[in-house]
Write a protein that holds these residues in place. Structure first.
Motif, short mmCIF file in Angstrom:
data_model
loop_
_atom_site.label_atom_id
_atom_site.label_comp_id
_atom_site.label_asym_id
_atom_site.label_seq_id
_atom_site.Cartn_x
_atom_site.Cartn_y
_atom_site.Cartn_z
N ILE A 1 0.83 -1.21 0.00
CA ILE A 1 0.00 0.00 0.00
C ILE A 1 0.86 1.26 0.00
CG2 ILE A 1 -0.21 0.17 2.50
CD1 ILE A 1 -2.93 0.92 -0.18
N LEU A 2 2.10 1.16 0.53
CA LEU A 2 3.00 2.31 0.51
C LEU A 2 3.38 2.67 -0.93
CD1 LEU A 2 5.37 1.48 3.52
CD2 LEU A 2 3.43 3.08 3.46
N GLU A 3 3.51 1.64 -1.77
CA GLU A 3 3.80 1.89 -3.18
C GLU A 3 2.63 2.59 -3.85
OE1 GLU A 3 4.94 -0.51 -7.30
OE2 GLU A 3 4.27 -1.61 -5.54
N VAL A 4 1.43 2.14 -3.53
CA VAL A 4 0.23 2.76 -4.09
C VAL A 4 0.18 4.24 -3.71
CG1 VAL A 4 -2.29 2.76 -4.09
CG2 VAL A 4 -1.05 0.59 -4.04
N LYS A 5 0.42 4.54 -2.45
CA LYS A 5 0.39 5.93 -1.99
C LYS A 5 1.45 6.76 -2.69
CE LYS A 5 -1.30 4.76 2.66
NZ LYS A 5 -0.97 4.76 4.10
N ALA A 6 2.64 6.18 -2.89
CA ALA A 6 3.72 6.91 -3.54
C ALA A 6 3.37 7.23 -4.99
CB ALA A 6 5.02 6.11 -3.47
N ARG A 7 2.78 6.25 -5.69
CA ARG A 7 2.41 6.47 -7.09
C ARG A 7 1.32 7.54 -7.18
NH1 ARG A 7 3.65 1.85 -10.27
NH2 ARG A 7 5.52 0.89 -9.38
#
Length: 234
Positions: A105-111
């Protein structure tokens, strides 16, 4: 705060994404099939859409293509397959980014943050002449994130705009696919350099008089791509 639409037929996943994004302060709407995504995008102004690739009825690719017919809203595709062809199809249909399941989910937030930073620019005030790039009849306003060709507006997705802006800021400089991926996307797409080819082709369809014989976005065979500056030959 930005308003985001999340569409996936996996309701548990949608619930989890919504919970995490709302905790970040985003306003989140949800849907569970492609047609619902299209209908909601038509009636509501979203800052970003997260769209699953595989859904019953109207799939994510078809929904993305329909949304692109009336909106340049940033779109992130979710795919469980992880194959290059699926990701390239997403870009072909107008997606700005993709995330492969299972994801952090951290990747999703970053994108999301990266795309929103770019797409938020049009909400600023009018740009000065210094913010405008000109090459022939092509004009790009970096501050307002708008583009014109021969005085007519050109609708670009977030990634298309970023790619064109980079090339216009550096006319006649040849970039390899790897360089463009790192500079425009900001992270590695290992083995997926055709992503650049897809975006260049889409840009040519929008800014070239004859996309089959490009005179603005040119290819240096065996090397990469460049934007032809004014008064240059070849």
């Amino acid at each position: 705060m930005a308003r985001i639409l999340v569409v996936d037929d996996e309701k548990v996943m949608v619930k989890g994404i919504r919970f995490n994004l709302e905790n970040e302060g985003y306003q989140v709407d949800v849907g569970y099939d492609g047609q619902q995504a299209v209908d909601m995008a038509r009636t509501t102004e979203y800052d970003l859409i997260i769209l699953d690739l595989m859904m019953p009825g109207l799939d994510g690719l078809s929904a993305c293509m329909e949304i692109r017919s009336f909106s340049t809203v940033p779109i992130i595709m979710l795919t469980a397959r992880g194959e290059d062809t699926d990701k390239l199809l997403g870009f072909e249909y107008g997606a700005d980014d993709y995330i492969t399941k299972p994801f952090n989910i951290l990747e999703v937030k970053a994108r999301i943050k990266a795309l929103l930073r770019r797409s938020a620019a049009p909400r600023r005030g009018p740009a000065g002449e210094g913010d405008r790039l000109r090459v022939g009849t092509l004009v790009l306003d970096s501050a307002a994130r708008t583009t014109w060709r021969s005085g007519e507006p050109v609708e670009l997705t977030a990634k298309e705009f970023d790619l064109l802006e980079l090339l216009m800021k550096n006319p006649d400089r040849v970039y390899s696919r790897e360089q463009l991926l790192n500079l425009v996307w900001g992270y590695e797409y290992t083995g997926e350099y055709r992503t650049v080819d897809v975006h260049i082709r889409r840009l040519r369809e929008k800014v070239e008089a004859d996309p089959a014989k490009p005179s603005i976005l040119c290819t240096k065979w065996g090397v990469g791509y460049y934007l032809k500056g004014e008064g240059k030959d070849g």
